[in-house]
Design a protein around this motif. Structure first.
Motif, PDB file in Angstrom:
ATOM      1  N   ASP A  51       0.800  -1.092   0.094  1.00  0.00           N
ATOM      2  CA  ASP A  51      -0.071  -0.027  -0.127  1.00  0.00           C
ATOM      3  C   ASP A  51       1.061   1.397  -0.073  1.00  0.00           C
ATOM      4  OD1 ASP A  51      -2.438  -1.362   0.418  1.00  0.00           O
ATOM      5  OD2 ASP A  51      -1.875  -1.809   2.229  1.00  0.00           O
ATOM      6  N   VAL A  71      -2.813   4.717   1.326  1.00  0.00           N
ATOM      7  CA  VAL A  71      -3.929   4.229   0.559  1.00  0.00           C
ATOM      8  C   VAL A  71      -3.915   2.752   1.195  1.00  0.00           C
ATOM      9  CG1 VAL A  71      -5.019   3.538  -1.496  1.00  0.00           C
ATOM     10  CG2 VAL A  71      -3.474   5.607  -1.187  1.00  0.00           C
ATOM     11  N   GLU A  73      -5.890  -1.017   0.357  1.00  0.00           N
ATOM     12  CA  GLU A  73      -6.357  -1.583  -0.783  1.00  0.00           C
ATOM     13  C   GLU A  73      -7.016  -3.157  -0.018  1.00  0.00           C
ATOM     14  OE1 GLU A  73      -5.837  -2.637  -5.381  1.00  0.00           O
ATOM     15  OE2 GLU A  73      -4.638  -1.413  -4.179  1.00  0.00           O
ATOM     16  N   VAL A 108     -12.412   5.953  -0.986  1.00  0.00           N
ATOM     17  CA  VAL A 108     -12.215   6.412  -2.198  1.00  0.00           C
ATOM     18  C   VAL A 108     -13.812   5.975  -2.974  1.00  0.00           C
ATOM     19  CG1 VAL A 108     -11.028   6.577  -4.484  1.00  0.00           C
ATOM     20  CG2 VAL A 108     -10.005   6.250  -2.430  1.00  0.00           C
ATOM     21  N   SER A 111     -13.746   4.060  -6.361  1.00  0.00           N
ATOM     22  CA  SER A 111     -12.871   2.970  -6.483  1.00  0.00           C
ATOM     23  C   SER A 111     -13.755   2.085  -6.576  1.00  0.00           C
ATOM     24  CB  SER A 111     -12.118   3.095  -5.319  1.00  0.00           C
ATOM     25  OG  SER A 111     -11.293   1.607  -5.344  1.00  0.00           O
ATOM     26  N   GLU A 115     -10.788   0.904  -1.795  1.00  0.00           N
ATOM     27  CA  GLU A 115      -9.585   1.574  -1.617  1.00  0.00           C
ATOM     28  C   GLU A 115     -10.263   2.804  -0.594  1.00  0.00           C
ATOM     29  OE1 GLU A 115      -6.688   1.379  -5.434  1.00  0.00           O
ATOM     30  OE2 GLU A 115      -8.728   2.233  -5.365  1.00  0.00           O
ATOM     31  N   SER A 116      -9.118   3.232   0.540  1.00  0.00           N
ATOM     32  CA  SER A 116      -9.368   4.013   1.317  1.00  0.00           C
ATOM     33  C   SER A 116      -8.119   5.106   1.555  1.00  0.00           C
ATOM     34  CB  SER A 116      -9.853   3.747   2.649  1.00  0.00           C
ATOM     35  OG  SER A 116     -11.275   3.029   2.476  1.00  0.00           O
ATOM     36  N   PHE A 117      -8.265   6.226   1.692  1.00  0.00           N
ATOM     37  CA  PHE A 117      -7.022   7.314   2.086  1.00  0.00           C
ATOM     38  C   PHE A 117      -7.043   7.292   3.832  1.00  0.00           C
ATOM     39  CE2 PHE A 117      -7.592   8.833  -2.134  1.00  0.00           C
ATOM     40  CZ  PHE A 117      -6.333   9.019  -2.403  1.00  0.00           C
ATOM     41  N   GLU A 138      -5.232  13.384  -3.901  1.00  0.00           N
ATOM     42  CA  GLU A 138      -5.722  12.075  -3.970  1.00  0.00           C
ATOM     43  C   GLU A 138      -5.184  11.103  -5.012  1.00  0.00           C
ATOM     44  OE1 GLU A 138     -10.002  11.882  -3.445  1.00  0.00           O
ATOM     45  OE2 GLU A 138      -9.787  12.844  -1.457  1.00  0.00           O
ATOM     46  N   LEU A 140      -3.764   7.574  -6.168  1.00  0.00           N
ATOM     47  CA  LEU A 140      -3.724   6.387  -5.323  1.00  0.00           C
ATOM     48  C   LEU A 140      -2.472   5.562  -5.440  1.00  0.00           C
ATOM     49  CD1 LEU A 140      -7.361   4.974  -6.685  1.00  0.00           C
ATOM     50  CD2 LEU A 140      -6.578   5.742  -4.540  1.00  0.00           C
ATOM     51  N   PRO A 143       0.266   9.082  -2.856  1.00  0.00           N
ATOM     52  CA  PRO A 143      -0.505   9.847  -1.989  1.00  0.00           C
ATOM     53  C   PRO A 143       0.256  10.802  -1.275  1.00  0.00           C
ATOM     54  CG  PRO A 143      -0.428   7.973  -0.807  1.00  0.00           C
ATOM     55  CD  PRO A 143      -0.060   7.641  -2.174  1.00  0.00           C
TER      56      PRO A 143
END
Length: 450
Positions: A51, A71, A73, A108, A111, A115-117, A138, A140, A143
């Motif tokens: 990640d 990020v 995933e 996100v 996505s 996925e997340s921040f 943002e 991916l 970041p």
């Protein structure tokens, strides 16, 4: 964090004085000499997907503040426990943490890969962390936070990637796992080549405080982003032992992360102190220990419904070992299969429960519980045949089309349903099972359940 000043301003001095070692030891894997009641379950090179992470910290200025954006995933990604909703300029997000450690995360929306921040901070105010989150570019793949939104005094340290590890180590690199599943105890050790910047990068995901570890300054605490579900094998009556204990430090050019569940803080520290550099021969000997894992310690004493179970069959060959536990209570039969390999990752080979257990199961000559006819996943467990012989059976034999055959050892009587279990790694899909009855007759009748 205080240890960052030492790493960023004088890492080579600290490591040289604290750890020493020559070029040979810098590449040596760390293994424990006396692991106590733990047994080696896995020793592999991790291929976990990385990640992206970008880390920021104070340079030479006083302070102990760090910041990271990453990020994640993962299809089973959950928001870290204990957060509260907040409003960012462009997102609905969640904020949480404890003490000096805080985080903000949001999904996100565009996505399709879950996925997340996440923005992680240590020693920052909620306002500083929120401002940083509003400045995330943002991207991916890389970041980052724009300079205008960085807290004062923080500068870029490292951009890289790390597997997001939940309650396991999973830095990447070499992974070893020591367990006693019956005692619900587990220690994961991850070792990855890296410089001081990579240590900062790894440390941003740790909710820890500076501590002397093996002659240098590292981190001790827990994972900042602890999410997901703890599996039944690690559910202790003492809930505090279900919280991962983390140790992170750099030694001889390697980033080392230890993650433990089911063990007290002082036991984890003793394990870490007992780590020693191991050359190739010692590593190969350790791989052999995997196949010697005591079968009775491979399973917790009860399943998720608090039903007791016991090992009914186990076996091994040159490359892998396996064991199956089973239980029968109030007419419900439960089973679980575990396969260990010298070189592959841990395989939980499946299991389940069904009811009612029928008396005719014990009267049938042969019954297969784990079949090998469908090998779709190409896992080690795909080749393991497991079944049981009825109460009137004396011997079980497996035969192949090329004329080879072998007698399969039967486990002790008195297991679930009063039957005797057998297991083997089969050579091919084309095989035949036969049972020699106590009266000398041979039967080829085979049942498959459930």
């Amino acid at each position: 964090m205080r240890f960052l000043r030492m790493l960023l301003a004088g890492a080579l001095v600290v490591l040289g004085a604290g750890c020493g070692g020559d070029a040979a030891s810098s590449t040596a894997l760390l293994l424990p000499e006396r692991p106590g009641d733990l047994h080696l379950e896995q020793l592999v090179t991790s291929d976990a997907g990385p990640d992206p992470v970008t880390a920021y910290a104070e340079g030479d200025a006083p302070g102990d503040r760090t910041l990271a954006v990453l990020v994640t995933e993962s299809e089973d990604w959950e928001q870290p426990y204990g957060g509260k909703p907040i409003k960012l300029d462009k997102h609905e997000a969640t904020m949480g943490g404890s003490g000096q450690h805080r985080w903000i995360t949001w999904p996100v929306k565009a996505s399709q890969d879950f996925e997340s921040f996440a923005v992680l901070g240590h020693g920052l105010s909620d306002a500083e962390l929120t401002r940083a989150a509003n400045g995330v570019a943002e991207d991916l793949r890389r970041p980052r936070i724009d300079a205008a939104h960085l807290p004062q005094g923080l500068d870029l340290v490292k951009t890289g990637s790390l597997p997001f590890g939940n309650w396991q180590a999973e830095l990447g690199g070499t992974e070893q796992v020591w367990t006693n599943r019956r005692a619900r105890a587990r220690i994961s050790v991850s070792q990855l080549p890296g410089d001081a910047g990579m240590e900062v990068l790894a440390g941003t995901t740790v909710r820890g405080e500076p501590r002397e570890i093996r002659g240098t300054i590292g981190l001790a605490g827990g994972d900042l982003l602890s999410s997901g579900t703890v599996m039944m094998d690690w559910v202790n009556q003492d809930r505090a032992l279900m919280v991962p204990e983390i140790r992170l430090w750099r030694e001889n050019g390697m980033i080392v992360k230890v993650s433990a569940v089911g063990l007290a803080d002082e036991v984890v520290d003793a394990f870490v102190r007992d780590l020693r550099p191991a050359g190739p021969e010692a590593v190969e000997r350790a791989r052999g220990q995997i196949l010697e894992y005591p079968p009775d310690l491979l399973f917790p004493p009860v399943d998720e419904e608090n039903r007791p179970s016991r090992v009914v069959t186990h076996g091994r060959n040159a490359e892998r070992a396996w064991a199956m536990s089973a239980g029968l209570q109030d007419g419900t039969f439960t089973s679980a299969l575990r396969v260990l390999s010298r070189r592959a990752e841990i395989v939980d080979g499946g299991g389940g429960s069904f009811s009612p257990w029928k008396p005719e199961y014990g009267r049938a000559p042969l019954t297969i519980m784990h079949d090998v006819m469908d090998r779709e996943l190409d896992l080690p467990s795909d080749d393991i045949l497991i079944g049981f012989a009825g109460t009137g059976v004396r011997k079980v034999r497996i035969s192949y089309a090329d004329g080879a055959s072998a007698e399969l050892p039967l486990g002790p009587a008195g297991g679930p349903g009063g039957v005797r279990w057998f297991s083997a790694e089969v050579k091919s899909r084309s095989f035949k099972l036969s049972a020699e009855m106590k009266d000398g007759k041979v039967s080829n009748t085979v049942r498959r359940i459930p």
